[in-house]
Scaffold this motif. Structure first.
Motif, short mmCIF file in Angstrom:
data_model
loop_
_atom_site.label_atom_id
_atom_site.label_comp_id
_atom_site.label_asym_id
_atom_site.label_seq_id
_atom_site.Cartn_x
_atom_site.Cartn_y
_atom_site.Cartn_z
N SER A 103 0.81 -1.22 0.00
CA SER A 103 0.00 0.00 0.00
C SER A 103 0.84 1.27 0.00
O SER A 103 0.30 2.37 -0.15
CB SER A 103 -0.94 0.01 1.21
OG SER A 103 -0.21 -0.16 2.41
N VAL A 138 0.39 3.73 -2.88
CA VAL A 138 -0.75 4.65 -2.83
C VAL A 138 -0.54 5.71 -1.76
O VAL A 138 -0.82 6.90 -1.96
CB VAL A 138 -2.05 3.86 -2.57
CG1 VAL A 138 -3.23 4.82 -2.41
CG2 VAL A 138 -2.31 2.87 -3.69
N GLY A 139 -0.04 5.29 -0.61
CA GLY A 139 0.10 6.20 0.52
C GLY A 139 1.16 7.26 0.33
O GLY A 139 1.01 8.39 0.83
N VAL A 153 -2.48 -3.44 5.54
CA VAL A 153 -2.54 -2.59 4.34
C VAL A 153 -2.75 -1.14 4.72
O VAL A 153 -2.07 -0.23 4.21
CB VAL A 153 -3.67 -3.08 3.40
CG1 VAL A 153 -3.94 -2.05 2.31
CG2 VAL A 153 -3.31 -4.42 2.78
N LEU A 164 0.04 2.33 4.43
CA LEU A 164 -0.16 3.61 3.75
C LEU A 164 0.74 4.70 4.33
O LEU A 164 1.12 5.66 3.64
CB LEU A 164 -1.63 4.04 3.88
CG LEU A 164 -2.65 3.24 3.07
CD1 LEU A 164 -4.06 3.65 3.49
CD2 LEU A 164 -2.47 3.45 1.58
N SER A 216 7.85 5.51 -2.54
CA SER A 216 6.82 4.54 -2.92
C SER A 216 7.21 3.78 -4.18
O SER A 216 7.03 2.56 -4.27
CB SER A 216 5.48 5.26 -3.14
OG SER A 216 5.06 5.91 -1.97
#
Length: 396
Positions: free
Chosen positions: A52, A55-56, A105, A109, A349
């Motif tokens: 995740s 996305v985070g 998950v 993030l 990320s």
């Protein structure tokens, strides 16, 4: 503000948070295996907390850039991350695995806060002329964490049990809260925020799009990001291969962890030298040349000869440590002030995603042929160097 906040506090907080983060992966693996008795369940927890981040990272970075006190937002993110680790531990067993993975998950993030989110605040701590040395010292905290974190997780799990290792990792992250909470805001942030009080800047979606454009359209930043992500893919392949490499070269899969220790020590030493002479080599040169060192290390490790495998681990550290320091320096140099946090967290990320991809590819390859997997990883490092130069040629 910069004079009142000691660089030592910044480094101590970063080292503690990152050591806790490096502990959390092995600790969750051990806890998942101890409770569930299955390697599949254990790996599901680790996958959940890492996947995740892609996305985070951008979202967290945009929020940090928009915050009038990013240090306090960063501290809240660290507190929630530590709380998430404890919740994962408490849910193991009483709750179905699917719910525990879901908690992992959501916790993941916030993972980029410990890497890119923290480093993005460095310009508020030190003046511009001291940035090269401060950047190298900051990069050393990553190497120190990768050295101390897994070893501490293993020792605590052996002495007190895997749950104690998870609690300790959360405690280290929480220990960093005061250093994050008191981070200075900086005069530059004040000026940029006043300038950006317009309808277009008020949209979080617009900020996210601006951050992506900053990474993709700023050529030095784009080529460094691409090369580092591809290189991290190769590193993911290498780390996945270390248990089999330890078994082949030394007769025990556990010896593979010692190879990672050699790499971490070497990276720490290389960055210590770099901190003493931060302007000796341009960061752009370090980015592509480090990938060649990593390629050499992977070729050496493919031989399976014990002495060459140890030499490969040390060589990999000399490439990996300065590469990270150079990447951070380029981000600091090229990032727009109002998008700095987003550039750092998005970059983190992307690297996590590249690492996960490399690990996924290396597993089946190494099962079929370990040398093939390692030589493929060496080829990936060469692609990383080539991608950097293709980007540079394109700018002419």
């Amino acid at each position: 503000m910069k004079r009142r906040y000691a660089m030592g506090s910044f480094l101590a907080g970063a080292a503690a948070a990152r050591a806790g983060d490096e502990m959390s992966g092995p600790a969750l693996l051990l806890a998942g295996y101890a409770v569930g008795g299955s390697a599949t369940e254990a790996s599901a927890l680790l996958a959940g907390i890492t996947v995740s981040a892609a996305v985070g990272g951008p979202l967290l970075g945009a929020l940090l850039d928009r915050s009038p006190r990013p240090g306090r937002l960063l501290a809240r993110a660290l507190a929630l991350y530590g709380t998430g680790l404890v919740l994962i531990l408490l849910s193991l067993g009483p709750l179905p695995l699917e719910l525990t993975v879901l908690i992992a998950v959501f916790t993941g993030l916030l993972g980029p806060a410990l890497s890119g989110g923290w480093t993005a605040q460095l310009p508020t701590v030190v003046p511009h002329e001291r940035m090269p040395r401060a950047n190298a010292l900051d990069a050393m905290t990553f190497s120190l964490a990768s050295l101390v974190g897994p070893a501490l997780a293993g020792a605590l799990a052996h002495l007190l049990g895997a749950p104690a290792a998870v609690v300790a990792s959360a405690a280290l992250i929480v220990f960093a809260l005061p250093a994050a909470w008191t981070l200075p805001m900086g005069r530059d942030r004040d000026r940029d925020r006043d300038r950006d009080k317009t309808p277009s800047a008020a949209s979080l979606t617009a900020d996210l799009a601006a951050g992506i454009r900053a990474i993709t359209r700023t050529r030095p930043l784009a080529r460094a990001t691409l090369a580092s992500v591809v290189s991290c893919t190769g590193l993911g392949m290498l780390i996945t291969c270390t248990p089999l490499l330890g078994e082949r070269a030394f007769g025990s899969a556990a010896e593979g962890t010692l190879l990672l220790t050699c790499t971490a020590v070497s990276a720490l030493a290389a960055n210590a030298v770099l901190a003493r002479r931060p302007r000796s080599i341009a960061p752009d040169t370090v980015i592509w040349s480090s990938t060649l060192l990593l390629a050499v290390a992977l070729v050496l490790s493919a031989t399976g000869h014990p002495a060459l495998v140890v030499a490969a681990a040390l060589t990999a550290g000399v490439g990996e440590g300065p590469q990270l320091a150079a990447l951070l320096a380029i981000r600091h140099r090229e990032s727009p002030e109002r998008l700095r946090s987003q550039v750092f967290t998005t970059g983190a990320s992307l690297k996590i995603t590249g690492f996960a991809l490399g690990a996924a590819v290396a597993g089946p390859l190494a099962t079929h042929s370990l040398p093939t997997a390692l030589l493929t990883a060496a080829g990936v490092q060469l692609v990383a160097a080539l991608s950097f130069h293709v980007f540079r040629a394109g700018s002419c």
